[in-house]
Design a protein around this motif. Sequence first.
Motif, PDB file in Angstrom:
ATOM      1  N   THR A  50      34.991  21.920  29.280  1.00 17.08           N
ATOM      2  CA  THR A  50      33.889  21.620  28.378  1.00 17.08           C
ATOM      3  C   THR A  50      32.808  20.899  29.164  1.00 17.08           C
ATOM      4  O   THR A  50      33.100  19.978  29.929  1.00 17.08           O
ATOM      5  N   THR A  53      25.944  19.026  27.428  1.00 18.86           N
ATOM      6  CA  THR A  53      24.594  19.407  27.842  1.00 18.86           C
ATOM      7  C   THR A  53      23.620  18.285  27.527  1.00 18.86           C
ATOM      8  O   THR A  53      24.032  17.207  27.089  1.00 18.86           O
ATOM      9  N   LYS A  60      29.229  22.903  25.699  1.00 22.83           N
ATOM     10  CA  LYS A  60      29.635  24.291  25.888  1.00 22.83           C
ATOM     11  C   LYS A  60      31.066  24.331  26.419  1.00 22.83           C
ATOM     12  O   LYS A  60      31.477  23.477  27.190  1.00 22.83           O
ATOM     13  N   HIS A  62      33.675  26.613  28.574  1.00 23.52           N
ATOM     14  CA  HIS A  62      33.776  27.721  29.523  1.00 23.52           C
ATOM     15  C   HIS A  62      35.229  28.191  29.524  1.00 23.52           C
ATOM     16  O   HIS A  62      36.129  27.425  29.845  1.00 23.52           O
ATOM     17  N   ILE A  77      31.353  31.845  27.828  1.00 24.61           N
ATOM     18  CA  ILE A  77      30.857  30.493  27.561  1.00 24.61           C
ATOM     19  C   ILE A  77      30.388  30.482  26.113  1.00 24.61           C
ATOM     20  O   ILE A  77      29.678  31.386  25.681  1.00 24.61           O
ATOM     21  N   CYS A  78      30.819  29.460  25.356  1.00 24.43           N
ATOM     22  CA  CYS A  78      30.530  29.407  23.931  1.00 24.43           C
ATOM     23  C   CYS A  78      30.232  27.954  23.536  1.00 24.43           C
ATOM     24  O   CYS A  78      30.914  27.047  24.010  1.00 24.43           O
ATOM     25  N   PRO A  79      29.223  27.737  22.684  1.00 31.65           N
ATOM     26  CA  PRO A  79      29.008  26.367  22.175  1.00 31.65           C
ATOM     27  C   PRO A  79      30.273  25.876  21.460  1.00 31.65           C
ATOM     28  O   PRO A  79      30.905  26.643  20.724  1.00 31.65           O
ATOM     29  N   SER A  80      30.647  24.631  21.685  1.00 32.16           N
ATOM     30  CA  SER A  80      31.923  24.115  21.164  1.00 32.16           C
ATOM     31  C   SER A  80      32.009  24.135  19.639  1.00 32.16           C
ATOM     32  O   SER A  80      33.091  24.177  19.079  1.00 32.16           O
TER      33      SER A  80
END
Length: 159
Positions: A50, A53, A60, A62, A77-80
Amino acid sequence: MSDDEKHEEHTFEAVGAGASKTYPMQCSALRKNGHVVIKGRPCKIIDMSTSKTGKHGHAKVHLIATDIFTGKKLEDICPSTHNMDVPNVSRNEFLLVNIDDGFLNLMDGDGKEKNDVKVPEGELGTGITADFEAGKELMISIIAAMGEEQAISYKEAPK
């Protein structure tokens, strides 16, 4: 109730048991050795990290995962806070009855036959074929997810 409503017929086209192939899970709730769908493929998570940002951005996640059927490595990769699909993965044991035309003829514990799983390629398939031809009773482990099935391991059946 009006006459029009009394004579109205309902037809439902959907067929199936109603079980979904995937379910949503928040990205931050995923765990290593768990499963996730990346690029439309069911995968097992091998590593995740994680990153926080800037001032107004989202953290994010990974993900590094391997396709459970091909072994191919995939990343995402995705926003948490966003949801990702998680495949419903099942693993079952079957008794090998026969090998016919490149397919395994299997039987489950209830005596139901299953004839739609291909002999796996490579060492696994060679080992299954050789041991079966040598007269051994084999138990085959089948993994299933998102409408796909594959033999992943085998062992000699207990006598």
